[in-house]
Design a protein around this motif. Structure first.
Motif, short mmCIF file in Angstrom:
data_model
loop_
_atom_site.label_atom_id
_atom_site.label_comp_id
_atom_site.label_asym_id
_atom_site.label_seq_id
_atom_site.Cartn_x
_atom_site.Cartn_y
_atom_site.Cartn_z
N GLU A 4 0.81 -1.22 0.00
CA GLU A 4 0.00 0.00 0.00
C GLU A 4 0.85 1.28 0.00
O GLU A 4 0.32 2.39 -0.10
CB GLU A 4 -1.00 0.02 1.16
CG GLU A 4 -0.38 -0.07 2.54
CD GLU A 4 -0.17 -1.51 3.03
OE1 GLU A 4 0.05 -1.66 4.24
OE2 GLU A 4 -0.20 -2.46 2.24
N ASP B 88 1.68 7.74 -4.25
CA ASP B 88 0.76 6.63 -4.05
C ASP B 88 1.48 5.30 -4.29
O ASP B 88 2.69 5.28 -4.58
CB ASP B 88 -0.49 6.78 -4.92
CG ASP B 88 -0.23 6.69 -6.42
OD1 ASP B 88 0.86 6.22 -6.84
OD2 ASP B 88 -1.13 7.10 -7.18
N SER B 89 0.75 4.20 -4.18
CA SER B 89 1.37 2.88 -4.30
C SER B 89 1.89 2.59 -5.70
O SER B 89 2.66 1.65 -5.89
CB SER B 89 0.39 1.78 -3.86
OG SER B 89 -0.78 1.83 -4.66
N ASP B 90 1.48 3.40 -6.68
CA ASP B 90 2.01 3.27 -8.05
C ASP B 90 3.14 4.26 -8.32
O ASP B 90 3.51 4.49 -9.47
CB ASP B 90 0.89 3.46 -9.07
CG ASP B 90 -0.14 2.35 -9.01
OD1 ASP B 90 0.27 1.18 -8.82
OD2 ASP B 90 -1.34 2.65 -9.13
N ILE C 90 1.37 12.94 -5.52
CA ILE C 90 0.07 13.51 -5.18
C ILE C 90 0.30 14.95 -4.73
O ILE C 90 1.18 15.23 -3.91
CB ILE C 90 -0.60 12.72 -4.02
CG1 ILE C 90 -0.69 11.23 -4.36
CG2 ILE C 90 -1.96 13.32 -3.67
CD1 ILE C 90 -1.49 10.89 -5.58
N TYR D 159 -0.93 13.81 2.58
CA TYR D 159 -0.72 12.48 2.00
C TYR D 159 0.50 11.79 2.63
O TYR D 159 0.47 10.59 2.87
CB TYR D 159 -0.57 12.57 0.48
CG TYR D 159 -0.95 11.28 -0.20
CD1 TYR D 159 -2.26 11.02 -0.57
CD2 TYR D 159 0.01 10.30 -0.44
CE1 TYR D 159 -2.60 9.83 -1.18
CE2 TYR D 159 -0.33 9.10 -1.04
CZ TYR D 159 -1.63 8.86 -1.40
OH TYR D 159 -1.97 7.67 -1.99
N ASN E 264 0.50 8.22 4.52
CA ASN E 264 1.43 7.11 4.25
C ASN E 264 2.13 6.66 5.53
O ASN E 264 2.37 5.47 5.73
CB ASN E 264 2.44 7.48 3.17
CG ASN E 264 1.90 7.28 1.77
OD1 ASN E 264 0.86 6.65 1.57
ND2 ASN E 264 2.59 7.81 0.78
N LYS F 72 -0.27 4.44 7.24
CA LYS F 72 -0.33 3.14 6.56
C LYS F 72 0.88 2.29 6.93
O LYS F 72 0.75 1.08 7.17
CB LYS F 72 -0.36 3.33 5.04
CG LYS F 72 -1.64 3.90 4.50
CD LYS F 72 -1.50 4.14 3.00
CE LYS F 72 -2.64 4.96 2.46
NZ LYS F 72 -2.44 5.29 1.03
#
Length: 136
Positions: free
Chosen positions: A10, A41-43, A47, A58, A62, A65
């Protein structure tokens, strides 16, 4: 003592360069070292380009997460380091708002905020690393 090197799916994938998380277990304690979290992001897409407030939000998400992936939370964080590209005192408000959403509790971690000339990739405005400790 046991060490674990983790790259949760993630989070952005940097496993060719470093581990997102390293945990060290000794007895009933686990120390968690979190690599700098950024607004990717995870890709690995950025952002909030050119938006420090959005990137701060963001990056803190993270961080949450990363902690959750090892069963920890922000209440386990004992130390934060926040790196801000081209830091200005006016940036405090934008970063503090995201910080207080992530850390609403009374006992806050020790922290250091640093202004830096640049971060790892073009466009990244903020990076947040942390150390957490919890009982296992």
């Amino acid at each position: 003592m046991e060490k674990y090197f983790l790259n949760p799916p993630e989070l952005p994938n940097w496993e060719q360069s470093f581990s997102q998380i390293v945990t060290v277990r000794s007895g009933s304690l686990q120390t968690i070292y979190l690599s700098g979290q950024v607004a990717m992001d995870s890709d690995n897409h950025l952002i909030g380009e050119d938006d420090l407030a959005q990137q701060a939000t963001y990056a803190f998400q993270n961080l949450e997460k990363a902690l959750a992936s090892v069963g920890a939370s922000t209440t386990d964080v004992i130390k934060l380091t926040i790196y801000v590209k081209d830091y200005k005192t006016a940036d405090v408000r934008r970063i503090s708002e995201a910080f207080r959403i992530t850390f609403p509790h009374k006992n806050l971690p020790a922290s250091t905020w640093l202004g830096v000339q640049a971060l790892a990739l073009e466009g990244i405005l903020i990076e947040i690393d942390a150390i957490a400790v919890m009982e296992v």
